[in-house]
Enzyme design. Sequence first.
Site, PDB file in Angstrom:
ATOM      1  N   GLY A  11      -4.845   2.139   2.651  1.00 56.39           N
ATOM      2  CA  GLY A  11      -4.897   0.738   2.231  1.00 56.39           C
ATOM      3  C   GLY A  11      -4.622  -0.205   3.392  1.00 56.39           C
ATOM      4  O   GLY A  11      -4.387   0.223   4.533  1.00 56.39           O
ATOM      5  N   ASN A  33      -6.073   7.910  -2.865  1.00 50.92           N
ATOM      6  CA  ASN A  33      -7.218   8.281  -3.730  1.00 50.92           C
ATOM      7  C   ASN A  33      -8.427   7.380  -3.466  1.00 50.92           C
ATOM      8  O   ASN A  33      -9.432   7.476  -4.153  1.00 50.92           O
ATOM      9  CB  ASN A  33      -6.833   8.246  -5.217  1.00 50.92           C
ATOM     10  CG  ASN A  33      -6.590   6.827  -5.716  1.00 50.92           C
ATOM     11  OD1 ASN A  33      -6.536   5.886  -4.933  1.00 50.92           O
ATOM     12  ND2 ASN A  33      -6.419   6.682  -7.019  1.00 50.92           N
ATOM     13  N   TYR A 150       0.893  -4.174 -13.561  1.00 49.91           N
ATOM     14  CA  TYR A 150       1.402  -4.139 -12.179  1.00 49.91           C
ATOM     15  C   TYR A 150       2.901  -4.436 -12.165  1.00 49.91           C
ATOM     16  O   TYR A 150       3.693  -3.652 -11.634  1.00 49.91           O
ATOM     17  CB  TYR A 150       0.638  -5.176 -11.353  1.00 49.91           C
ATOM     18  CG  TYR A 150       0.991  -5.187  -9.885  1.00 49.91           C
ATOM     19  CD1 TYR A 150       0.569  -4.165  -9.037  1.00 49.91           C
ATOM     20  CD2 TYR A 150       1.733  -6.235  -9.336  1.00 49.91           C
ATOM     21  CE1 TYR A 150       0.877  -4.188  -7.681  1.00 49.91           C
ATOM     22  CE2 TYR A 150       2.035  -6.265  -7.983  1.00 49.91           C
ATOM     23  CZ  TYR A 150       1.607  -5.237  -7.162  1.00 49.91           C
ATOM     24  OH  TYR A 150       1.908  -5.267  -5.817  1.00 49.91           O
ATOM     25  N   THR A 180       1.629 -10.510   1.620  1.00 47.56           N
ATOM     26  CA  THR A 180       1.371 -10.126   3.013  1.00 47.56           C
ATOM     27  C   THR A 180      -0.135 -10.173   3.261  1.00 47.56           C
ATOM     28  O   THR A 180      -0.914  -9.782   2.392  1.00 47.56           O
ATOM     29  CB  THR A 180       1.915  -8.714   3.266  1.00 47.56           C
ATOM     30  OG1 THR A 180       3.332  -8.740   3.110  1.00 47.56           O
ATOM     31  CG2 THR A 180       1.584  -8.217   4.658  1.00 47.56           C
TER      32      THR A 180
HETATM   33  P1  NAD Z   1      -4.204  -1.978  -0.950  1.00 42.87           P
HETATM   34  O1  NAD Z   1      -4.910  -2.044  -2.256  1.00 42.87           O
HETATM   35  O2  NAD Z   1      -4.966  -2.260   0.291  1.00 42.87           O
HETATM   36  O3  NAD Z   1      -3.519  -0.556  -0.767  1.00 42.87           O
HETATM   37  C1  NAD Z   1      -3.121   0.268  -1.829  1.00 42.87           C
HETATM   38  C2  NAD Z   1      -3.575   1.678  -1.510  1.00 42.87           C
HETATM   39  O4  NAD Z   1      -3.134   2.572  -2.554  1.00 42.87           O
HETATM   40  C3  NAD Z   1      -5.112   1.795  -1.467  1.00 42.87           C
HETATM   41  O5  NAD Z   1      -5.496   2.474  -0.303  1.00 42.87           O
HETATM   42  C4  NAD Z   1      -5.463   2.584  -2.730  1.00 42.87           C
HETATM   43  O6  NAD Z   1      -6.637   3.312  -2.607  1.00 42.87           O
HETATM   44  C5  NAD Z   1      -4.219   3.442  -2.897  1.00 42.87           C
HETATM   45  N1  NAD Z   1      -4.001   3.921  -4.261  1.00 42.87           N
HETATM   46  C6  NAD Z   1      -4.091   3.224  -5.421  1.00 42.87           C
HETATM   47  N2  NAD Z   1      -3.808   4.020  -6.473  1.00 42.87           N
HETATM   48  C7  NAD Z   1      -3.536   5.249  -5.962  1.00 42.87           C
HETATM   49  C8  NAD Z   1      -3.197   6.506  -6.538  1.00 42.87           C
HETATM   50  N3  NAD Z   1      -3.081   6.664  -7.870  1.00 42.87           N
HETATM   51  N4  NAD Z   1      -3.006   7.565  -5.716  1.00 42.87           N
HETATM   52  C9  NAD Z   1      -3.148   7.434  -4.367  1.00 42.87           C
HETATM   53  N5  NAD Z   1      -3.474   6.273  -3.769  1.00 42.87           N
HETATM   54  C10 NAD Z   1      -3.658   5.189  -4.555  1.00 42.87           C
HETATM   55  O7  NAD Z   1      -2.945  -2.973  -1.074  1.00 42.87           O
HETATM   56  P2  NAD Z   1      -1.807  -3.318  -0.025  1.00 42.87           P
HETATM   57  O8  NAD Z   1      -1.736  -4.777   0.086  1.00 42.87           O
HETATM   58  O9  NAD Z   1      -1.973  -2.501   1.206  1.00 42.87           O
HETATM   59  O10 NAD Z   1      -0.513  -2.853  -0.814  1.00 42.87           O
HETATM   60  C11 NAD Z   1       0.204  -1.676  -0.467  1.00 42.87           C
HETATM   61  C12 NAD Z   1       1.459  -1.578  -1.309  1.00 42.87           C
HETATM   62  O11 NAD Z   1       2.305  -2.698  -1.046  1.00 42.87           O
HETATM   63  C13 NAD Z   1       1.202  -1.562  -2.817  1.00 42.87           C
HETATM   64  O12 NAD Z   1       2.097  -0.672  -3.423  1.00 42.87           O
HETATM   65  C14 NAD Z   1       1.527  -2.983  -3.235  1.00 42.87           C
HETATM   66  O13 NAD Z   1       1.951  -3.042  -4.576  1.00 42.87           O
HETATM   67  C15 NAD Z   1       2.626  -3.348  -2.256  1.00 42.87           C
HETATM   68  N6  NAD Z   1       2.688  -4.794  -2.073  1.00 42.87           N
HETATM   69  C16 NAD Z   1       1.775  -5.433  -1.291  1.00 42.87           C
HETATM   70  C17 NAD Z   1       1.840  -6.800  -1.141  1.00 42.87           C
HETATM   71  C18 NAD Z   1       0.860  -7.556  -0.279  1.00 42.87           C
HETATM   72  O14 NAD Z   1       0.889  -8.787  -0.298  1.00 42.87           O
HETATM   73  N7  NAD Z   1       0.017  -6.926   0.507  1.00 42.87           N
HETATM   74  C19 NAD Z   1       2.822  -7.535  -1.809  1.00 42.87           C
HETATM   75  C20 NAD Z   1       3.707  -6.846  -2.631  1.00 42.87           C
HETATM   76  C21 NAD Z   1       3.642  -5.475  -2.731  1.00 42.87           C
END
Ligand code: NAD
Length: 323
Positions: A11, A33, A150, A180
């Site tokens: 991700g 995944n 979520y 972020t």
């Molecule tokens: P993103 O969607 O780019 O990354 C999430 C990753 O998790 C993806 O690569 C996706 O394919 C993978 N994924 C989803 N379900 C899955 C599963 N069942 N098994 C394996 N992989 C799975 O989002 P991001 O911004 O990189 O967020 C990463 C984490 O940080 C998340 O947990 C998100 O909740 C948390 N977060 C992000 C932010 C932000 O602003 N970027 C803010 C709060 C929390």
Amino acid sequence: MARWLVTGGAGFLGSHLVDRLLARGDEVLAIDNLYTGSEENLRAAKQNPRFSFRVADVRDPLPAETGGAPIDGVLNLACPASPVHYQRDPHLTLTTSVLGALRIVELLEERPGLRVVQASTSEVYGDPDVHPQPESYWGKVNPIGPRACYDEGKRVAETFLVDAHRKRPFPLQILRLFNTYGPRMALDDGRVVSNYLVSALRGEPLTVFGEGTQTRSFTYVDDTVSAFVAALGLDHFDGPINVGNPEELTVRELVDVVAAALGAPLRVEHRPLPVDDPRQRRPDISRARARLGFSPTVLVAEGMQKTLADFRGRVTPNPVSTP
Ligand code: NAD
Ligand code: UDP
């Protein structure tokens, strides 16, 4: 050499974290995944012999080893994070957070000293009545709204991990991340910064939901990744830690930041405000400062320039409209 399992490693945030851990000499196994992530994000990491990747679901039992040696910890980032994507399949979103945390708890039975850093979220505060939000605030979440898959999933994940810690302490940290942004956000991610950069580069109007008076606090990805690395160095759990930028912007102000980065005025188009969209969000980061030595180093104007530069290389301009 430390060995880490990064879930959600393909991700946006996960792949930057993988790169940082590799750069400091650690060994990393990433699983994903590919629901919203892409192996393209791991192009540089895949050149590194200390890195390996598996397409796997965090809801299945997790690997305890990499390269034949036991892992030292898990950084749990697997979960779609954009409202558009996490609402597309609410069952996947909810089970990913809940079962992902359960799998970590199961792994802890096998490996009691495992370090765990959980990517939680400011969404645990819902549409907050307390502003800015300290970690002591329990939040105001609608348990049956479209964001619940979520918000409630992330809340239960915290519960699972803290209950396990109460039963038998282990080096746990829970980071409640505020918005972020940065390079590698997917073009179809659907979150506000990526939407705005894509529209601006295509010469299309920026979509402002509602009046655009709702606020968010935007943190550049490098700062958020630094918080994860600092969290890996803590042994003692003293409650979740907010990670974010106390500089708060309305969505309308964000349009101006994007216009300034682009150096051109931008048209906006209003759309209805999504259900349960939080009206305001700004972290109290006193605990992050004290425990992680964290404070954001990248100003939003600067971070937006860097993110725009990355998007320029990926967005094809629309030939009939110019920014
Ligand atoms: P993103 O969607 O780019 O990354 C999430 C990753 O998790 C993806 O690569 C996706 O394919 C993978 N994924 C989803 N379900 C899955 C599963 N069942 N098994 C394996 N992989 C799975 O989002 P991001 O911004 O990189 O967020 C990463 C984490 O940080 C998340 O947990 C998100 O909740 C948390 N977060 C992000 C932010 C932000 O602003 N970027 C803010 C709060 C929390
Ligand atoms: N938003 C917007 N236009 C967009 C995308 C989002 O006005 O094209 C608003 C959205 O309503 C919210 C804020 O921007 O108030 C941040 O939305 P995002 O989806 O990035 O993340 P959230 O913080 O809501 O999870």
